[in-house]
Design a protein around this motif. Structure first.
Motif, PDB file in Angstrom:
ATOM      1  N   ALA A 155      28.502 -86.234  47.534  1.00  0.00           N
ATOM      2  CA  ALA A 155      28.738 -84.840  46.393  1.00  0.00           C
ATOM      3  C   ALA A 155      30.191 -85.082  45.589  1.00  0.00           C
ATOM      4  O   ALA A 155      29.940 -84.551  44.442  1.00  0.00           O
ATOM      5  N   VAL A 156      31.427 -85.727  46.234  1.00  0.00           N
ATOM      6  CA  VAL A 156      31.906 -85.634  44.874  1.00  0.00           C
ATOM      7  C   VAL A 156      31.773 -86.513  44.219  1.00  0.00           C
ATOM      8  O   VAL A 156      32.167 -86.193  43.006  1.00  0.00           O
ATOM      9  N   SER A 157      31.215 -87.758  44.153  1.00  0.00           N
ATOM     10  CA  SER A 157      30.774 -89.377  42.929  1.00  0.00           C
ATOM     11  C   SER A 157      29.815 -88.106  42.722  1.00  0.00           C
ATOM     12  O   SER A 157      30.357 -88.199  41.025  1.00  0.00           O
ATOM     13  N   ALA A 158      29.057 -87.092  42.585  1.00  0.00           N
ATOM     14  CA  ALA A 158      28.408 -86.478  41.306  1.00  0.00           C
ATOM     15  C   ALA A 158      29.303 -85.503  40.555  1.00  0.00           C
ATOM     16  O   ALA A 158      29.134 -84.913  39.737  1.00  0.00           O
ATOM     17  N   GLU A 159      30.127 -84.875  41.377  1.00  0.00           N
ATOM     18  CA  GLU A 159      30.766 -84.244  41.150  1.00  0.00           C
ATOM     19  C   GLU A 159      32.157 -84.749  39.612  1.00  0.00           C
ATOM     20  O   GLU A 159      32.455 -84.133  38.894  1.00  0.00           O
ATOM     21  N   LEU A 160      32.495 -86.458  40.277  1.00  0.00           N
ATOM     22  CA  LEU A 160      32.567 -86.819  39.317  1.00  0.00           C
ATOM     23  C   LEU A 160      32.591 -87.492  38.458  1.00  0.00           C
ATOM     24  O   LEU A 160      32.744 -87.628  37.093  1.00  0.00           O
ATOM     25  N   ARG A 161      30.914 -87.426  38.540  1.00  0.00           N
ATOM     26  CA  ARG A 161      30.462 -87.692  37.013  1.00  0.00           C
ATOM     27  C   ARG A 161      29.648 -86.970  36.287  1.00  0.00           C
ATOM     28  O   ARG A 161      29.005 -86.503  35.540  1.00  0.00           O
ATOM     29  N   GLY A 162      30.098 -85.787  36.747  1.00  0.00           N
ATOM     30  CA  GLY A 162      30.315 -84.432  35.843  1.00  0.00           C
ATOM     31  C   GLY A 162      29.339 -83.528  36.424  1.00  0.00           C
ATOM     32  O   GLY A 162      28.230 -82.820  35.342  1.00  0.00           O
ATOM     33  N   PHE A 163      28.368 -83.565  37.577  1.00  0.00           N
ATOM     34  CA  PHE A 163      27.401 -82.879  37.601  1.00  0.00           C
ATOM     35  C   PHE A 163      27.419 -81.389  37.277  1.00  0.00           C
ATOM     36  O   PHE A 163      26.347 -80.126  37.229  1.00  0.00           O
ATOM     37  N   HIS A 164      28.852 -80.739  37.487  1.00  0.00           N
ATOM     38  CA  HIS A 164      28.879 -79.075  36.706  1.00  0.00           C
ATOM     39  C   HIS A 164      28.100 -79.284  35.365  1.00  0.00           C
ATOM     40  O   HIS A 164      28.367 -77.727  35.103  1.00  0.00           O
ATOM     41  N   LEU A 165      28.770 -80.017  34.901  1.00  0.00           N
ATOM     42  CA  LEU A 165      27.975 -79.848  32.874  1.00  0.00           C
ATOM     43  C   LEU A 165      25.956 -79.409  32.913  1.00  0.00           C
ATOM     44  O   LEU A 165      26.254 -79.306  31.553  1.00  0.00           O
ATOM     45  N   ARG A 166      25.675 -80.085  33.485  1.00  0.00           N
ATOM     46  CA  ARG A 166      24.036 -79.999  34.208  1.00  0.00           C
ATOM     47  C   ARG A 166      24.063 -78.814  33.423  1.00  0.00           C
ATOM     48  O   ARG A 166      23.743 -77.479  34.059  1.00  0.00           O
ATOM     49  N   THR A 167      22.963 -78.219  32.486  1.00  0.00           N
ATOM     50  CA  THR A 167      21.958 -77.213  32.300  1.00  0.00           C
ATOM     51  C   THR A 167      21.165 -77.674  31.892  1.00  0.00           C
ATOM     52  O   THR A 167      20.213 -79.459  31.454  1.00  0.00           O
ATOM     53  N   VAL A 168      20.156 -76.375  31.557  1.00  0.00           N
ATOM     54  CA  VAL A 168      18.671 -77.114  31.686  1.00  0.00           C
ATOM     55  C   VAL A 168      18.346 -78.247  29.929  1.00  0.00           C
ATOM     56  O   VAL A 168      17.521 -78.975  30.549  1.00  0.00           O
ATOM     57  N   LYS A 169      19.121 -78.115  29.600  1.00  0.00           N
ATOM     58  CA  LYS A 169      18.869 -79.218  27.711  1.00  0.00           C
ATOM     59  C   LYS A 169      18.885 -81.045  28.813  1.00  0.00           C
ATOM     60  O   LYS A 169      18.962 -81.781  27.811  1.00  0.00           O
ATOM     61  N   SER A 170      19.712 -80.655  29.786  1.00  0.00           N
ATOM     62  CA  SER A 170      20.437 -82.113  30.603  1.00  0.00           C
ATOM     63  C   SER A 170      18.893 -82.772  30.683  1.00  0.00           C
ATOM     64  O   SER A 170      19.597 -84.105  30.822  1.00  0.00           O
TER      65      SER A 170
END
Ligand SMILES: Nc1ncnc2c1ncn2[C@@H]1O[C@H](COP(=O)(O)OP(=O)(O)OP(=O)(O)O)[C@@H](O)[C@H]1O
Ligand SMILES: [Mg+2]
Lengths: 252, 275
Positions: A209-224
């Motif tokens: 979870a930490v590693s996903a968060e560090l790589r910008g997980f929350h920035l993801r949208t449908v267009k990603s």
């Protein structure tokens, strides 16, 4: 054999849209539930086995069917002994073991279990979790977060199994008799395994979870997602077939 | 103590990881197993205590065929340290963790207590620590302590010093050497640290893609570039340096020997000038 693992291939089943596959598997299960006839149930199971064979999955399908059969057998015995409708069938010294109603409902239920589970389990063989996740986001606009949770949960199952075996090995190497033939002894020895299993799993989830968060997980949208999941002719055909199947199952 | 007789092994659905491997380790030897990542070192160590069974050939531990002996029975003679210490830690305190192996093997309460305290002392560990939240190096020490506490006749260590600082490496290696000398414990150690291998192991097995390409005296192997390059191994610094000088330092492997050799050269040099 890992029953949830993807089997690569390019059959007509593999080529369907992941969303179609998901709903088809689900509706196939519904067909097995709505029918009241043991014969339809058997036909549905055979049909599923035939379809899997066409997709090159006969080995997996048979293996699954065998495992589900054991579960079905268990349910069969329970139903047989506890459902008391209809005429007595086996009577000994005035004690009725089972009845006609018990037998038919037990048969129906156990076949129903196999029929419902089989397509759902086969879904994992023809669909990659990532594809299913992305397709749900693209086509149905499911929030990525939720799709991700579900697919990740499934991905962890095989991971846990290997982890469990490794820990079991480590305990064996320290002299714990997991390799005993005595089932009850083995069960009592397994208890201390859960501590390291739980700890290592939680650590893995946490660091993931930490590693996903560090790589910008929350920035993801449908267009990603770059990959598109269009519905094609074969998806339409599949949908029509499955609807006919349900109608047929309900009527018969 | 440990014999591999033409052992081959393949993981399910994979091609052979170990290929026709044979070697024999005598009681009381201190042997190091080296080779690049994925060469099959961990696989060999698992074969050696029956966790994996050979697909062809035989493995004997102290004369017993691993195919016919349960791992939990082999464990009475063989101590095994996994590459990942978290695999084996399963108790809520360091004391219980170390005592666990003794209890499982049926030692008396007093003996268990005595040995556990002794090992806690040697490895500078505290009995009431919660093992899971200790640092990586401390967990490694805990795991190692709980393996060595049962005083096995053969210890197999899969990279025992990874994640440890240099002082702790030395401490552990010295402890192993002492066990080896005083109790005649046989040691088989997997390691990537050539400095430690050079300093502590008498014999080296070199592995490349499941095949043994070198087996012999550490000093001899560390000079044999044809073997080392096959296994992608660079020898320790001092032998490398010595090799660069050709014949001048032909028998030099450690810092002390290098210092002695240089001193000797100086004296001889002076002697020549004086005469
Ligand atoms: N459980 C497994 N299933 C299938 N293949 C495996 C399994 N474990 C290891 N392998 C394969 O066997 C080969 C040897 O692995 P092994 O772990 O023995 O290497 P190693 O020499 O210990 O490497 P390292 O230095 O990285 O620890 C590798 O190619 C690895 O991918
Ligand atoms: Mg390894």
């Amino acid at each position: 054999m890992n029953l949830l693992q993807y089997v690569p291939g390019d059959s007509f089943l593999h080529k369907l849209n992941p969303v179609t596959k998901l709903f088809a598997a689900f509706l196939y299960g519904v067909a097995c539930i709505v029918t009241q006839s043991v014969w339809v149930e058997i036909v549905l199971i055979m049909l599923m086995l035939a379809i899997s064979t066409l997709a090159g999955l006969q080995k997996r399908a048979l293996h699954l069917a065998k495992n589900l059969f054991i579960l079905g057998l268990f349910m069969f015995v329970l139903q047989l002994l506890f459902v008391r409708t209809g005429e007595p069938l086996l009577v000994y010294n005035n004690f009725c073991f089972f009845t006609t109603g018990g037998l038919s409902s037990a048969l129906l239920l156990s076949f129903r279990i196999i029929g419902t589970m089989l397509p759902l389990m086969l879904l994992f063989a023809i669909t990659q979790m990532n594809d299913l996740c992305s397709a749900l986001v693209k086509c149905l606009h499911v929030p990525y977060k939720y799709a991700f949770i579900v697919t990740t949960a499934f991905r962890f199952v095989p991971l846990f199994t290997t982890e469990f075996h490794d820990i079991e090995d480590a305990q064996k190497a320290r002299g714990v008799e997991y390799d005993t033939k005595n089932f009850f002894k083995k069960m009592s020895l397994i208890a201390p395994l859960f501590v390291p299993l739980l700890i290592s799993s939680l650590k893995k989830v946490d660091s993931g979870a930490v590693s996903a968060e560090l790589r910008g997980f929350h920035l993801r949208t449908v267009k990603s997602g770059y990959k598109e999941y269009p519905f094609g002719l074969q998806d339409g055909i599949c949908a029509v077939c499955i609807l006919c199947l349900i109608a047929g199952a309900a009527v018969l | 103590m440990l014999t591999f007789d033409k052992v081959s092994f393949a993981y399910p659905d994979a091609k052979e990881t170990i290929n026709q491997l044979s070697f024999h380790i005598e009681k009381g030897e201190m042997v190091s197993l080296i080779g690049s990542n994925g060469a099959g070192k961990s696989t060999i160590s698992r074969l050696a205590n029956g966790l994996l069974l050979p697909t062809a050939g035989k493995v004997y531990v102290d004369g017993a065929d691993t195919q016919r002996t349960k791992t939990s029975a082999i464990a009475k003679k063989v101590g095994f340290l996994f590459q990942n210490p978290d695999r084996q830690i399963c108790q809520n305190s360091v004391y219980d963790e170390i005592a666990f192996g003794l209890k499982v093997q049926g030692f008396s309460k007093e003996e268990t207590d005595r040995r556990t305290k002794e090992v806690l002392e040697t490895f500078s560990l505290k009995g009431d620590w919660f093992p899971f939240t200790r640092s990586r190096g401390e967990r490694q020490r805990i795991a190692l302590a709980s393996v060595l506490v049962t005083k096995p006749e053969l210890v197999i260590l899969d990279e025992p010093t990874t994640g440890l600082d240099y002082r702790e490496c030395i401490m552990i290696m010295d402890y192993l050497t002492q066990l080896n000398k005083t109790e005649n414990v046989t040691v088989l150690m997997v390691s990537h640290d050539m400095e430690l291998v050079q300093e502590y192991a008498k014999r080296v097995l070199v592995l490349t893609r499941g095949r043994l390409v070198g087996d012999g005296n550490t000093n001899a192997i560390m000079k044999d570039m044809s073997i080392l390059s096959k296994a992608n191994v660079i020898p320790a610094q001092i032998p490398t340096l010595a090799l660069k000088f050709g014949d001048r330092f032909s028998d030099v492997y450690t810092i002390e020997e290098m210092v002695d050799a240089i001193k000797k050269e100086k004296q001889q040099g002076k002697g020549e000038v004086a005469s």
